[in-house]
Motif scaffolding. Structure first.
Motif, PDB file in Angstrom:
ATOM      1  N   LEU A  67       4.044   0.608  10.200  1.00  0.00           N
ATOM      2  CA  LEU A  67       5.440   0.239  10.432  1.00  0.00           C
ATOM      3  C   LEU A  67       6.074  -0.112   9.085  1.00  0.00           C
ATOM      4  O   LEU A  67       5.605  -1.032   8.403  1.00  0.00           O
ATOM      5  N   GLY A  68       7.101   0.615   8.712  1.00  0.00           N
ATOM      6  CA  GLY A  68       7.706   0.341   7.401  1.00  0.00           C
ATOM      7  C   GLY A  68       9.094   0.921   7.289  1.00  0.00           C
ATOM      8  O   GLY A  68       9.723   1.285   8.285  1.00  0.00           O
ATOM      9  N   PHE A  69       9.554   0.999   6.060  1.00  0.00           N
ATOM     10  CA  PHE A  69      10.901   1.497   5.777  1.00  0.00           C
ATOM     11  C   PHE A  69      10.829   2.807   5.009  1.00  0.00           C
ATOM     12  O   PHE A  69       9.817   3.116   4.389  1.00  0.00           O
ATOM     13  N   LYS A  70      11.949   3.514   5.019  1.00  0.00           N
ATOM     14  CA  LYS A  70      12.099   4.640   4.093  1.00  0.00           C
ATOM     15  C   LYS A  70      12.393   4.038   2.729  1.00  0.00           C
ATOM     16  O   LYS A  70      13.294   3.208   2.597  1.00  0.00           O
ATOM     17  N   ARG A  71      11.584   4.425   1.760  1.00  0.00           N
ATOM     18  CA  ARG A  71      11.758   3.846   0.425  1.00  0.00           C
ATOM     19  C   ARG A  71      11.992   4.938  -0.603  1.00  0.00           C
ATOM     20  O   ARG A  71      11.534   6.062  -0.430  1.00  0.00           O
ATOM     21  N   ASP A  72      12.643   4.542  -1.687  1.00  0.00           N
ATOM     22  CA  ASP A  72      12.849   5.462  -2.804  1.00  0.00           C
ATOM     23  C   ASP A  72      11.491   5.703  -3.478  1.00  0.00           C
ATOM     24  O   ASP A  72      10.738   4.751  -3.731  1.00  0.00           O
ATOM     25  N   GLY A  73      11.204   6.974  -3.733  1.00  0.00           N
ATOM     26  CA  GLY A  73       9.894   7.326  -4.272  1.00  0.00           C
ATOM     27  C   GLY A  73       9.582   6.705  -5.617  1.00  0.00           C
ATOM     28  O   GLY A  73       8.443   6.350  -5.889  1.00  0.00           O
ATOM     29  N   GLU A  74      10.598   6.542  -6.460  1.00  0.00           N
ATOM     30  CA  GLU A  74      10.350   6.029  -7.814  1.00  0.00           C
ATOM     31  C   GLU A  74      10.478   4.516  -7.891  1.00  0.00           C
ATOM     32  O   GLU A  74       9.585   3.828  -8.383  1.00  0.00           O
ATOM     33  N   THR A  75      11.610   4.002  -7.397  1.00  0.00           N
ATOM     34  CA  THR A  75      11.838   2.555  -7.554  1.00  0.00           C
ATOM     35  C   THR A  75      11.189   1.746  -6.436  1.00  0.00           C
ATOM     36  O   THR A  75      10.925   0.552  -6.614  1.00  0.00           O
ATOM     37  N   PHE A  86       5.400   5.323  11.204  1.00  0.00           N
ATOM     38  CA  PHE A  86       5.055   6.578  10.537  1.00  0.00           C
ATOM     39  C   PHE A  86       3.827   7.187  11.214  1.00  0.00           C
ATOM     40  O   PHE A  86       2.774   6.550  11.270  1.00  0.00           O
ATOM     41  N   PHE A  87       4.002   8.395  11.726  1.00  0.00           N
ATOM     42  CA  PHE A  87       2.868   9.156  12.274  1.00  0.00           C
ATOM     43  C   PHE A  87       2.761  10.424  11.428  1.00  0.00           C
ATOM     44  O   PHE A  87       3.352  11.448  11.776  1.00  0.00           O
ATOM     45  N   GLY A  88       2.065  10.340  10.317  1.00  0.00           N
ATOM     46  CA  GLY A  88       2.022  11.471   9.396  1.00  0.00           C
ATOM     47  C   GLY A  88       3.413  11.735   8.856  1.00  0.00           C
ATOM     48  O   GLY A  88       4.028  10.859   8.256  1.00  0.00           O
ATOM     49  N   THR A  89       3.943  12.934   9.120  1.00  0.00           N
ATOM     50  CA  THR A  89       5.291  13.245   8.633  1.00  0.00           C
ATOM     51  C   THR A  89       6.371  12.820   9.632  1.00  0.00           C
ATOM     52  O   THR A  89       7.549  12.808   9.288  1.00  0.00           O
ATOM     53  N   ASP A  90       5.960  12.494  10.857  1.00  0.00           N
ATOM     54  CA  ASP A  90       6.941  12.078  11.871  1.00  0.00           C
ATOM     55  C   ASP A  90       7.298  10.608  11.706  1.00  0.00           C
ATOM     56  O   ASP A  90       6.458   9.797  11.337  1.00  0.00           O
ATOM     57  N   GLU A 121      -4.517  -1.785  15.237  1.00  0.00           N
ATOM     58  CA  GLU A 121      -4.354  -2.353  13.892  1.00  0.00           C
ATOM     59  C   GLU A 121      -2.931  -2.076  13.424  1.00  0.00           C
ATOM     60  O   GLU A 121      -2.532  -0.911  13.314  1.00  0.00           O
ATOM     61  N   ILE A 122      -2.187  -3.136  13.194  1.00  0.00           N
ATOM     62  CA  ILE A 122      -0.788  -2.972  12.797  1.00  0.00           C
ATOM     63  C   ILE A 122      -0.665  -3.164  11.290  1.00  0.00           C
ATOM     64  O   ILE A 122      -0.967  -4.235  10.768  1.00  0.00           O
ATOM     65  N   ARG A 123      -0.273  -2.082  10.621  1.00  0.00           N
ATOM     66  CA  ARG A 123      -0.003  -2.155   9.180  1.00  0.00           C
ATOM     67  C   ARG A 123       1.510  -2.206   9.033  1.00  0.00           C
ATOM     68  O   ARG A 123       2.171  -1.180   9.127  1.00  0.00           O
ATOM     69  N   SER A 124       2.011  -3.399   8.861  1.00  0.00           N
ATOM     70  CA  SER A 124       3.464  -3.531   8.780  1.00  0.00           C
ATOM     71  C   SER A 124       3.892  -3.952   7.376  1.00  0.00           C
ATOM     72  O   SER A 124       3.211  -4.749   6.725  1.00  0.00           O
ATOM     73  N   ASP A 125       5.005  -3.404   6.948  1.00  0.00           N
ATOM     74  CA  ASP A 125       5.603  -3.767   5.666  1.00  0.00           C
ATOM     75  C   ASP A 125       5.965  -5.257   5.694  1.00  0.00           C
ATOM     76  O   ASP A 125       6.416  -5.773   6.716  1.00  0.00           O
TER      77      ASP A 125
END
Lengths: 165, 174
Positions: A67-75, A86-90, A121-125
């Protein structure tokens, strides 16, 4: 007078030290490569804690929800404040996750595993609102593999990175 | 008559190293490219009751759960105040150390509670975390950690309470 060099004067390169080092490098990479944590999603920035320890006994039946957010790849800055699974690319919002969770429940039912024995197992941001994590747990509890099923998932583990210092 | 080989080096079997080195380098490149440095992870077990709070019945004989209320700043999601059984502990960076010390006191008092040859009081004691909807999840992990163990100056971990549960989800702040 022209002197021809004979074939026996070709320098004989000793390959042994290079092969030794290359094998050592392979052994090093094999040891540190982690094939276990393949369900971890890089986009999720877990909170850190010094008491987070892996379970002493490896869980037989468990699956991971990222469970997380869409993040900028660099920053690494959050580009969309809506948390999602997130389920892979979905990417699926928690409120729309019932069908995915039902698929997991049906998988374990097909394997003849009691859902009460399965750990989610919950991996949350760390920046996700706690209420969203609670809603996800609630959805896992309420999901049923079929109409005859009487219970959903009951065991939960919240993941965190180990703080070493 | 004994015949000696006039050219002993010419008959030596030269082992072909090239294919092996090719394969070894391929393996090396594979492991280098697939390497993903992941920090070691651990987890905390947690429960969440299914029913509404009123449905959860606690008899006199049972220990009342320790209530940890976590209040959030609705704008930022930062921790504003932590309340332990109606006692405010504040919201600063040291609040989790305070919580840890308080839980440690409770556990020391509970060690001798409970019937002989059975679970002691500390094993039966529950903690109920009641966070605001908008509170950042990292604070919940810190609170769970503060309740579940204590790290001594020598670096050893002393387990405290293991029965940790969430209260029901609170309404989202507008």
């Amino acid at each position: 007078m022209k002197i021809r060099s004979s074939g026996s004067n070709v320098p004989n390169v000793d390959m042994t030290p290079m092969i030794d080092i290359v094998f050592q490098l392979i052994a090093f990479f094999m040891v540190i490569t982690n094939f276990e944590q393949n369900q971890a999603d890089e986009r999720v920035r877990l909170p850190r804690d010094h008491l987070a320890r892996p379970p002493e006994v490896k869980r037989e039946n468990s699956f991971t929800l990222n469970l997380g957010f869409k993040r900028d790849g660099e920053t690494g800055a959050i580009t969309n404040p809506e948390p999602r699974l997130f389920f892979g690319t979905d990417e699926v919002f928690v409120e729309d996750s019932t069908s995915r969770l039902r698929q997991e429940a049906q998988f374990y039912e097909a394997m003849d595993v009691d859902l009460a024995e399965v750990t989610v197992e919950i991996r949350s941001d760390g920046d996700v609102s706690t209420g969203v994590v609670q809603e996800l747990i609630q959805k896992c509890q309420e999901v049923r593999a079929s109409q005859q099923s009487t219970q959903g998932f009951q065991r939960f583990a919240l993941r965190a990175n180990q703080k070493t210092e | 008559m004994k015949l000696r080989n006039r050219y002993p080096t010419a008959d030596r079997i030269a082992s072909q190293m090239t294919p092996m080195i090719d394969v070894v380098f391929q393996l090396l490149i594979f492991f280098m490219l697939t390497l993903k440095l992941i920090e070691p992870e651990g987890d905390f077990n947690i429960n969440m009751p299914l029913g509404r709070p009123s449905e959860a019945k606690v008899t006199d004989a049972e220990l009342q759960p320790i209530k940890v209320r976590l209040e959030a700043d609705p704008q930022t999601g930062e921790l504003r105040n932590l309340r332990l059984n109606d006692r405010d502990l504040g919201g600063g960076p040291e609040v989790f150390q305070l919580l840890n010390a308080e839980i440690n006191k409770v556990v020391l008092a509970l060690r001798n509670v409970g019937p002989a040859n059975a679970e002691n009081g500390a094993d039966m004691q529950e903690v109920e975390l009641d966070p605001d909807f908008g509170l950042d999840y990292k604070y919940v992990i810190s609170a769970i950690s503060s309740c579940s163990g204590r790290v001594t100056a020598e670096g050893t971990t002393i387990p405290l309470l293991s029965r940790i549960k969430f209260a029901q989800v609170r309404e989202k702040e507008q």
